[in-house]
Design a protein around this motif. Structure first.
Motif, PDB file in Angstrom:
ATOM      1  N   LEU A   6      -1.430  -9.708  -1.062  1.00 50.64           N
ATOM      2  CA  LEU A   6      -0.435  -9.730   0.007  1.00 50.64           C
ATOM      3  C   LEU A   6      -0.508  -8.409   0.757  1.00 50.64           C
ATOM      4  CD1 LEU A   6       2.109 -10.890   1.458  1.00 50.64           C
ATOM      5  CD2 LEU A   6       3.466  -9.817  -0.358  1.00 50.64           C
ATOM      6  N   ALA A   7      -0.751  -8.481   2.055  1.00 48.23           N
ATOM      7  CA  ALA A   7      -0.803  -7.286   2.900  1.00 48.23           C
ATOM      8  C   ALA A   7       0.487  -7.204   3.711  1.00 48.23           C
ATOM      9  CB  ALA A   7      -2.014  -7.351   3.824  1.00 48.23           C
ATOM     10  N   ALA A  68       2.142 -12.468  -5.826  1.00 50.86           N
ATOM     11  CA  ALA A  68       0.864 -11.824  -5.531  1.00 50.86           C
ATOM     12  C   ALA A  68       0.466 -10.922  -6.688  1.00 50.86           C
ATOM     13  CB  ALA A  68       0.959 -11.010  -4.247  1.00 50.86           C
ATOM     14  N   ASP A  69      -0.840 -10.779  -6.864  1.00 50.20           N
ATOM     15  CA  ASP A  69      -1.386  -9.902  -7.895  1.00 50.20           C
ATOM     16  C   ASP A  69      -1.585  -8.490  -7.357  1.00 50.20           C
ATOM     17  OD1 ASP A  69      -2.296 -12.060 -10.020  1.00 50.20           O
ATOM     18  OD2 ASP A  69      -2.867 -12.798  -8.039  1.00 50.20           O
ATOM     19  N   LYS A 102      11.011  -5.432  -7.052  1.00 56.32           N
ATOM     20  CA  LYS A 102      12.089  -6.266  -7.578  1.00 56.32           C
ATOM     21  C   LYS A 102      11.779  -7.754  -7.418  1.00 56.32           C
ATOM     22  CE  LYS A 102      15.859  -6.925  -5.156  1.00 56.32           C
ATOM     23  NZ  LYS A 102      17.062  -6.631  -4.392  1.00 56.32           N
ATOM     24  N   ASN A 103      11.122  -8.100  -6.346  1.00 55.23           N
ATOM     25  CA  ASN A 103      10.866  -9.496  -6.039  1.00 55.23           C
ATOM     26  C   ASN A 103       9.459  -9.958  -6.386  1.00 55.23           C
ATOM     27  OD1 ASN A 103      13.410 -10.455  -4.854  1.00 55.23           O
ATOM     28  ND2 ASN A 103      13.035  -8.742  -3.478  1.00 55.23           N
ATOM     29  N   SER A 104       8.736  -9.130  -7.115  1.00 50.33           N
ATOM     30  CA  SER A 104       7.392  -9.514  -7.536  1.00 50.33           C
ATOM     31  C   SER A 104       7.496 -10.495  -8.699  1.00 50.33           C
ATOM     32  CB  SER A 104       6.599  -8.279  -7.956  1.00 50.33           C
ATOM     33  OG  SER A 104       5.341  -8.673  -8.419  1.00 50.33           O
ATOM     34  N   VAL A 105       6.901 -11.650  -8.514  1.00 50.44           N
ATOM     35  CA  VAL A 105       6.934 -12.695  -9.543  1.00 50.44           C
ATOM     36  C   VAL A 105       6.030 -12.308 -10.710  1.00 50.44           C
ATOM     37  CG1 VAL A 105       6.361 -15.118  -9.995  1.00 50.44           C
ATOM     38  CG2 VAL A 105       7.468 -14.470  -7.848  1.00 50.44           C
ATOM     39  N   GLY A 107       4.493  -9.746 -13.214  1.00 48.68           N
ATOM     40  CA  GLY A 107       4.819  -8.467 -13.826  1.00 48.68           C
ATOM     41  C   GLY A 107       3.721  -7.433 -13.708  1.00 48.68           C
ATOM     42  N   GLN A 108       2.481  -7.870 -13.687  1.00 50.23           N
ATOM     43  CA  GLN A 108       1.360  -6.926 -13.618  1.00 50.23           C
ATOM     44  C   GLN A 108       0.892  -6.695 -12.186  1.00 50.23           C
ATOM     45  OE1 GLN A 108      -0.353  -9.816 -15.715  1.00 50.23           O
ATOM     46  NE2 GLN A 108       0.068  -9.062 -17.748  1.00 50.23           N
ATOM     47  N   CYS A 109       1.709  -7.059 -11.219  1.00 51.29           N
ATOM     48  CA  CYS A 109       1.351  -6.892  -9.815  1.00 51.29           C
ATOM     49  C   CYS A 109       1.042  -5.426  -9.522  1.00 51.29           C
ATOM     50  CB  CYS A 109       2.506  -7.366  -8.945  1.00 51.29           C
ATOM     51  SG  CYS A 109       2.251  -7.062  -7.205  1.00 51.29           S
ATOM     52  N   LYS A 110      -0.037  -5.192  -8.823  1.00 52.35           N
ATOM     53  CA  LYS A 110      -0.433  -3.835  -8.432  1.00 52.35           C
ATOM     54  C   LYS A 110      -0.012  -3.617  -6.981  1.00 52.35           C
ATOM     55  CE  LYS A 110      -3.013  -1.272 -10.351  1.00 52.35           C
ATOM     56  NZ  LYS A 110      -2.802  -0.160 -11.266  1.00 52.35           N
ATOM     57  N   ILE A 111       0.814  -2.605  -6.769  1.00 48.19           N
ATOM     58  CA  ILE A 111       1.245  -2.237  -5.423  1.00 48.19           C
ATOM     59  C   ILE A 111       0.515  -0.960  -5.037  1.00 48.19           C
ATOM     60  CG2 ILE A 111       3.186  -1.559  -3.968  1.00 48.19           C
ATOM     61  CD1 ILE A 111       4.999  -3.144  -5.916  1.00 48.19           C
ATOM     62  N   VAL A 112      -0.104  -0.983  -3.867  1.00 47.63           N
ATOM     63  CA  VAL A 112      -0.860   0.160  -3.358  1.00 47.63           C
ATOM     64  C   VAL A 112      -0.269   0.572  -2.014  1.00 47.63           C
ATOM     65  CG1 VAL A 112      -3.111   0.968  -2.550  1.00 47.63           C
ATOM     66  CG2 VAL A 112      -2.979  -0.609  -4.495  1.00 47.63           C
TER      67      VAL A 112
END
Length: 189
Positions: A6-7, A68-69, A102-105, A107-112
């Protein structure tokens, strides 16, 4: 099935300034990742004109949930362009990250976080110092795209990268994302 990227961003992430969407930094990065067997679906939620505060509201208005991952966030070009103070920008960027987390479904989502690209009429390094501070506080990686270019030769209008500018951003972002451990995530829908 691959992962979902997700961009989140403004007109630059949307692809403004490139001659075609395929020449935007997002699509050039995606093409490079696919060449390296980094299979993924791209969801580009960028909207032209967004500042860090309006991105928070936009994210909430869309229901907030992120399945999103990998999530990349580029925010700050319009904050700088509209002379939003760096203290307000820092607060807003932190709130945006918190809202996305908070809204990431997943848990291992990487935010950059991505730094703000060069624009000749504003003090972008002060905004990029804030990106680095927020990333450190939130324990997030930062892809520093600011050095991609530093002249109007890579911009269409003093703000938006042209094809060359988008390509230079992708040349930094693609190897950065390629090296993330998110690609080893085995989650499947």
């Amino acid at each position: 099935m691959g992962l979902t990227w997700l961009a989140i961003g403004d007109s630059i992430t949307f692809g403004t300034g490139s001659s075609t969407f395929d020449k935007s930094y997002i699509m050039l990065t995606r093409t490079e990742l696919l060449k390296n067997s980094k299979k993924h679906e791209l969801v580009n939620s960028a909207v032209s004109g967004q500042r860090s505060d309006t991105l928070i509201n936009l994210h909430k208005a869309r229901g907030g949930k992120c399945d999103a991952d990998l999530i990349t966030i580029m925010a700050g070009t319009n904050d700088a362009g509209q002379d939003i103070s760096t203290s307000v920008y820092k607060t807003n960027l932190g709130l945006l990250v918190d809202e996305v987390k908070k809204n990431s479904v997943i848990g291992q989502c990487k935010i950059v976080l991505l730094t703000v690209p060069w624009r000749g009429d504003k003090d972008i390094p002060s905004y990029n110092a804030i990106v680095q501070q927020v990333a450190a506080e939130k324990n997030l990686p930062v892809c520093d795209i600011y050095p991609a270019f530093n002249s109007n030769a890579d911009l269409t209008d003093g703000v938006h990268p042209n094809d060359s500018g988008h390509s230079k951003i992708a040349n930094i972002l693609a190897p950065f994302l390629n090296g993330l451990d998110v690609w080893n995530n085995t989650r499947r829908r």
